[in-house]
Each structure stands twice: as structure tokens, then as C-alpha cells.
Motif scaffolding. Sequence first.
Motif, short mmCIF file in Angstrom:
data_model
loop_
_atom_site.label_atom_id
_atom_site.label_comp_id
_atom_site.label_asym_id
_atom_site.label_seq_id
_atom_site.Cartn_x
_atom_site.Cartn_y
_atom_site.Cartn_z
N ARG A 7 0.84 -1.20 0.00
CA ARG A 7 0.00 0.00 0.00
C ARG A 7 0.87 1.25 0.00
O ARG A 7 1.81 1.38 0.79
CB ARG A 7 -0.92 0.01 1.23
N ASP A 8 0.57 2.17 -0.88
CA ASP A 8 1.36 3.38 -1.06
C ASP A 8 1.11 4.33 0.11
O ASP A 8 -0.01 4.78 0.33
CB ASP A 8 0.97 4.03 -2.39
N TRP A 9 2.19 4.62 0.87
CA TRP A 9 2.09 5.60 1.97
C TRP A 9 2.61 6.96 1.53
O TRP A 9 2.07 8.00 1.90
CB TRP A 9 2.90 5.07 3.16
N TRP A 10 3.66 6.93 0.69
CA TRP A 10 4.25 8.16 0.14
C TRP A 10 5.12 7.76 -1.04
O TRP A 10 5.82 6.75 -1.00
CB TRP A 10 5.10 8.85 1.22
N SER A 11 5.08 8.52 -2.12
CA SER A 11 5.89 8.16 -3.29
C SER A 11 6.20 9.40 -4.11
O SER A 11 5.52 10.43 -4.00
CB SER A 11 5.15 7.14 -4.17
N THR A 12 7.24 9.28 -4.93
CA THR A 12 7.64 10.37 -5.82
C THR A 12 8.47 9.80 -6.97
O THR A 12 8.98 8.67 -6.88
CB THR A 12 8.45 11.43 -5.06
N ILE A 13 8.56 10.57 -8.03
CA ILE A 13 9.43 10.24 -9.17
C ILE A 13 10.62 11.18 -9.13
O ILE A 13 10.45 12.40 -9.11
CB ILE A 13 8.68 10.35 -10.51
N LEU A 14 11.83 10.61 -9.14
CA LEU A 14 13.04 11.43 -9.02
C LEU A 14 13.56 11.83 -10.39
O LEU A 14 13.89 10.96 -11.21
CB LEU A 14 14.13 10.64 -8.28
N GLY A 15 13.65 13.13 -10.64
CA GLY A 15 14.31 13.65 -11.84
C GLY A 15 13.64 13.19 -13.13
O GLY A 15 12.52 12.69 -13.14
N GLU A 16 14.34 13.38 -14.23
CA GLU A 16 13.89 12.96 -15.54
C GLU A 16 14.99 12.15 -16.21
O GLU A 16 16.12 12.63 -16.36
CB GLU A 16 13.53 14.17 -16.41
N LYS A 17 14.67 10.95 -16.62
CA LYS A 17 15.60 10.05 -17.32
C LYS A 17 16.90 9.85 -16.54
O LYS A 17 17.98 9.77 -17.10
CB LYS A 17 15.92 10.59 -18.73
N GLU A 18 16.78 9.78 -15.21
CA GLU A 18 17.93 9.45 -14.38
C GLU A 18 17.95 7.95 -14.12
O GLU A 18 16.93 7.28 -14.19
CB GLU A 18 17.87 10.22 -13.06
N GLU A 19 19.14 7.43 -13.78
CA GLU A 19 19.31 6.00 -13.54
C GLU A 19 19.81 5.77 -12.13
O GLU A 19 20.62 6.54 -11.61
CB GLU A 19 20.30 5.40 -14.55
N PHE A 20 19.33 4.67 -11.54
CA PHE A 20 19.68 4.33 -10.16
C PHE A 20 20.00 2.84 -10.08
O PHE A 20 19.56 2.07 -10.92
CB PHE A 20 18.51 4.66 -9.21
N ASP A 21 20.75 2.48 -9.04
CA ASP A 21 21.08 1.07 -8.87
C ASP A 21 21.10 0.73 -7.39
O ASP A 21 20.70 1.54 -6.54
CB ASP A 21 22.43 0.75 -9.55
N GLN A 22 21.63 -0.43 -7.09
CA GLN A 22 21.51 -1.03 -5.77
C GLN A 22 22.05 -0.15 -4.65
O GLN A 22 21.44 -0.01 -3.60
CB GLN A 22 22.26 -2.36 -5.80
#
Length: 836
Positions: A7-22
Motif C-alpha cells: 500500500r502506497d504511503w508516500w511516493s515520488t518520481i526522481l528527476g527525468e531520465k535518471e538512472e539508479f542502482d543497488q
Amino acid sequence: MSLFKARDWWSTILGEKEEFDQGCLCVADVDNSGTGQDKIIVGSYMGYLRIFNPHPVKPGDGVQPEDLLLEVQLREPILQVEVGKFVSGTEGLHLAVLHCRKLSVYAVSGTLGNVEHGNQYQIKLMYEHNLQRTACNMTYGPFGGVKGRDMICIQSMDGMLMLFEQESYAFGRFLPGFLLPGPLTYSSRTDSFITVSSCQQVESYKYQVLAFATDADERRETEQQKLSSGKRLAVDWVLNIGEQALDICVVSFNQAVSSVFVLGERNFFCLKDNGQIRFMKKLDYNPCCFIPYCSVKEGTINTLIGNHSKMLNVYQDVTLKWAAQLPHIPVSVKVANLQDLKGVIVTLSDSGHLQCSYLGTDPSIFQAPKVDSREINYEEFDAEMKALQKIIKEATKTQDILPKSEKHGDLIVTADVSPDLDAESQAIDSEVTAEAVPSVTVKITIQSRVTAQKPNLAVCVQAPLAVTCDQFIFGDLEPDSSETVVLSVFLKGNCSPSELEGNCVVSYYIPTGIPKVAQCNFRLPLRLICSPAQPSKAANHKLTIDTNKPPISFVTIFPDFADPSGDDQANALGFQFLTGSKTTLLASKTSQRYRIQSDQFEDLWLITEELKLRLEEHFKKQNCKDFACTFSGSIPLQEYFELIDRHFELRLNAEKFQELLSERAVQFRAIERRLLTRFKDKTPAPLQHLDTLLEGTFREVIALADAAEENQANLFQAFTKLKSATHLLIMLISLWQKLSTEQVAILEATFLPLAEDTQELGWEETVDAAISYLLRTCLSKSSKEQALTLSTELCMPKDTSRLKKNITLFCDRLAKGGRLSLSTDSATQQAAVMPG
């Protein structure tokens, strides 16, 4: 919709066309607020560092401006972020940021705000280390059992562990047998570093052993280091898990024993401190990240494992306790305490979807509407049911799985070969040594009766023939539209082809998504590969074809080769091939016979085939249905066997060249190693003519490679000639025994099973297996022969004696009344499939 969801408690999208890893996600009280609330620290490969403190008004809210405490661009990709006691003189938490060639440690602090925007946060660089090697990942902890501070260990891409005692560099050590970096963690209980090597082994190295090992200023082991084993870096324990690891985590909770968790690509392992397996769980999905956390049951540990199916599974040891659906594929998962909520699950996707969630269910609010009651007319229902059943019954009888095409097809492809050669030859890079290499134009038309999506045209001709363009890609064709392409065919290789047939194949999709194929064949003119010449009286090889009709003047059936004004060309015709040989065609004046003669046995084939086709076409135009050709001479097996021996000899040469090349290559590498050893030595010994030996070996390798290439070209020509002779043999046997179309097809499948032969699977062994099969089935003389088992392994024979013996026996059995068939009356061989 799944009932079990994160269940979503809080969420956001970070930046535009950025990449993330472990390593890009971390949760900790990084600003040392003392409230026990964690902050979310996220670093991206674009160099952005963000710190969040979520405060949703109600569950499911998106990010508010005051939730983002800090956003800084560090101008370099962020590989990993960690929070620990990294600054000397204080036990406060600081933020360590790992870049490709730099490690930076920051202090995060907040200033009380005077307006409604809240507190102001900032980071201050405490110190940084410039790295001499490209970093991969890092771990931290109280190395050596120090109290109140953390040290950092960075693993480089080439396998060096670089240890930093806060503001100073301590030492660096190379991992033994290193190939590729794996996950790295530190166990404070055993004071050791644990990683997974490229040998798919979990390895543990004691910090004390690392500290006292020989310094790794240069990556090499001298003889002294090998002898003094006490200074070498030795592994504490090793466990082979048989797969690469995605992550490692060491946990030690009050109610559970200290454990090392390893997440593999297919299995999940829990190990003791000494490397023994406590338990393992085989996963039936592809995992992507995990984190162990404290369990409510004594002696157990809970683990969150995310997978590529967007699921988050909760395990208590090896038992699955809960599975929740996520909106994204997580690359990192953490458990945090946020806004007096303990155990909030923080997940991050590779595209920057950051979500704080809790486990729960998502019940459906849909309610079925009430059905209005009404009276049912059963008689009408019965009549409708019978009508529908009748339609279904008829459809199952007449229809296939795919809808049947109409009689004229959805897409029609036609090929029109120009009757005349091109005025200006289109031949490109031809190897033929003739003065002029002609070409002929082929016009291919595609007519579509339906919408054809992604049509792709492929044009194929037998080598050594070639086309100027063999692939055409069109846009979608509308109904009742057409496309036309023009190309030229010419002789590229320096030998005569075995076939003058070509084919066009169009692959396309109809709007329902079903792939379809349409094709057509075309025949190239004989003038493409030979020209008119003076007939020759003498020749090494001769064939005589009998017919049941009087001879036809060559001026009539060969108007493109015979000169109408020349009386001598009515019964004799010469053909000069572009590759140099000459073939003569003679018609008997007193009997119903034709003779074909040539100095090259394989060149008889194309002229014989052309004569037969043109005679059949001539009598077909005259509505003569009883025309037939026969062959009453002996089958020219001896000439055929010479071509087989030539082809097999070149195959043996190819094997010899391959062995010699392998030997010379081994010799070349051995000399190279000796030279490199001497060049690297600080006091190099004399070369002792090793450079001369290296140059001589190199020349031998080049000469052998050139000879192997030449042999390969000769092998291709020999195989083309063998195919031409095989086509001729099949035609002569079919005319000799008056075989039906089905029997000729069996004959072709037996003698021409391969479009091209290779060293692994060659023509000789394949044909030998096919003929042996026929001799033991439909052409067998007794039940004993049928009971013999055939060898299933096809390998290159030592010589061709067995093959030639079987071909002779095959023709002998046919002469004595044997008939070709794919099924026999024998009880041991009810039905069989033709090899090849």
C-alpha cells in the motif's frame, strides 16, 4: 487487480531520465536530529544527491515541497551512499558518497527556519579521497574492533580493496584470483570482509590478514612473495554457491544468531559465521534485491526479497509469509522508521520511482448489480442453442486453426526474367576471368489483395551466381496495391553453377498479426553462363539421350544459340562456358537420339537439362502428350567417383591445414610468452634469437592461413562441380529406370541432402548414411539386411571406398528391379523418415 499489495504511503518520481542502482538508496538519521526518525538519502548516476523526510497528510500522498530537505548536484555519478561515523573526534553520523574516482564525506545539518517553508538543510564537505583506481562499491564498519568510529573499504573494478581510516588512507590489498567485482560487506562479529568472487564462491578475508599482508603497490606476485606464504593474502573460508550473487548482508539481532545472507540469481542462502550453510531457499523467480530485518518469532529472521515480476515476498527463514504487489521493479529495498511509523518499506526502481509503503490488502469495492427477474422462454432458447450448435459443428469440420486463404492468395509475387541479356553488364566484383561477364534483369512484382504489414522480399540464387541486391524492405501495402523491384543476376564465382533456378520469398503480416509467406521460382537463361561456339568433334565425356520422336532442328529449340543462316547448326551446336570449358550438342540424322559431349564431366549437366526442358516445352506446344526421354547407356559412375575423390581430398587437406595452424599458433603463443617474460624482467637476459623465431613462426602462420583460404575456395568449386554431376546422375537414373516424381524426390533427398557442406557435416558421410538406409529398407534383398542397425553418428570417413561401393550396389539393386519407397512391407520397418 491483486488483493495483496504494497500500500502506497508516500511516493515520488526522481528527476527525468535518471538512472539508479543497488547502492543509490540509504535510510538513516543523517542530520543527527536525535528523534529516531530516518531520512531517505538517494544518489543517482546523473550526480544528484537528494535527502527526503516524508510527511504525508494522508497515506498515498505524493511529495510535498517541504518533504525534500536537500537536493545537490555533485557533477559526478554517484555509485553508493552510506551513513556512519566517518569523522574523527565525533560520534555523529556523516554521509559518505562514492564516485567513480573519488570518495567524499559530508556533514548534513539543518538550520531552524524563520518562515513557513521550514528548516534549511545544507551539506558541508568534511574530507575527500581521490582514488587511483576506478571504484565499484564500498562497505564500512569498526574494522579491527575500534570503538566509536567507522572505517571505509572500497573495492575497485580490478579487485583492489582500498581501506581508509577516516581522513587517512590506510592500505590497499589485491584479492587473489580476481576477475570481476562482486558484492562486498563487513562482518563486525568476525572482523572480516565477505564477498562473492567470479568463481561463484563466497569468500571471507580477515581484517588482520589484510592488514599484515604484503602491500599492493603493484599488482604482481614475485617469487619472494610466493615463497613467504605468511605475507600472502589468504582466504579465511570459502563456500561454493554455484551462481553469481546479487547482494550480501550480515545481520545480528538479539533474538537470532549472527548470519550472513547471500542473494543469488536463483537461490537465497543463509550462512553461519564460519561459512557453513544454515539454510537455503530455491527461488522460482528472478530476484533483484533483498534486506533481512528483525522477526517477531524467537530464533528466526524475516527477509524482504523483491523480484522482476514486481512482487515483494516476505520470508520467515525459508517460509513465505506474505507476497505484495509493487508498482515497479525495485533495485534496492530498505526498512525505515518514518513519522513514528516503524517498519516502513522504502523501494527504489532503476528509473527513479521512490516509494514508501506498508503491507496490506486492497479490497474490491465492486458490487454485482441486482438482476431483474423475468420470465424465460425455454422454446426460443432451445431453438437458438440448436442453431448455434449447428454452426459450431460445421465450423469445426471445415475450418483449420488458421483461416483458409482464398484461391488466389492474399499476396502474389511474380518474377519476370528478361529474355535478353543486359546491354550494359551489372556484374560486380566477379571472379570470372572472361572478357565480359553478362548479367540478366529480373523484374519482381508483389501484388497484395489485403493489407500486408512489414513485407520483406528475399531473392536467392545458387552460388556461384549472385544478385546485385538480395533484400528489399517495403512499407505497409494497402489492399489492391503493388510494388515492383528490378535486380540483375550474374556469375560471380569462377565455376559453372549447379542450378539455374532462383526463388523469391516475401514474408509479411496480416492485420490480425499472423505471419505469412508467399514465394515464386524463376529460371535464368543459359546465355547467362555460356555463349555460342563452334561444335567440337572430340571430347572426353559423352552421353546419349533417346527420345520417342524424330530429332528437332536446333534452330527451332535453341534460337538463342543457333544461327538460322548456318545449315551446320541444325544438327550440331557448341556452348562455350564463361569458366573456360566447351560442350557440344549433336542430333542424330538417322535415329531419334541426341548426344552431349564435353571435356568436363560436370558441364554435361546444364546442357542435358536444358535440352530435356526445351524438348518437353516444344512438344507441349504441339499438344503431344506421349513424348518421353530415356537413357539406355551405362551410368558413368567412374567419372562421378573421380569428382567425389577430388572433393574428399580437399576436405582432408582442410583438416590438415587446421591442425597445422593450431600447432603453429601454440608455438607462436609460447614464443610470445617467453619474450614477454624477458622484456618485463628488470635485468633482461639475451633474446637468443627468439625474435627471429617469432618472425619465422608468424610468416608460417600467415602462409598456412593463405593456403587454407585457397583450399576453401577450391573446396567450394569442387562441391559445386560435385552437385552438378550429382544432378546429372539423378537425371540419368530416373530416365534409365523411368522413375515417378515421388521416386525422383527420394533420389534427390538421398544424393543432395545438403545445400552446403562443412567439416563437421560433409556430403560424403550424409549421402553414405542415406544410401545405407535405402539398401537396408526398400532395396534390401533379405530380412537379415533389414535387421541390421545403422550407425546414428555421422563423422568424416577415412576414405571414400565404402561410399563408392554403396553407390555401385545402389545402382545394381535398381537395375535388378528394386523400387524406391519410404515405407516397406517388413514388420521391422513399418514407417521411416528419409535422412536429410
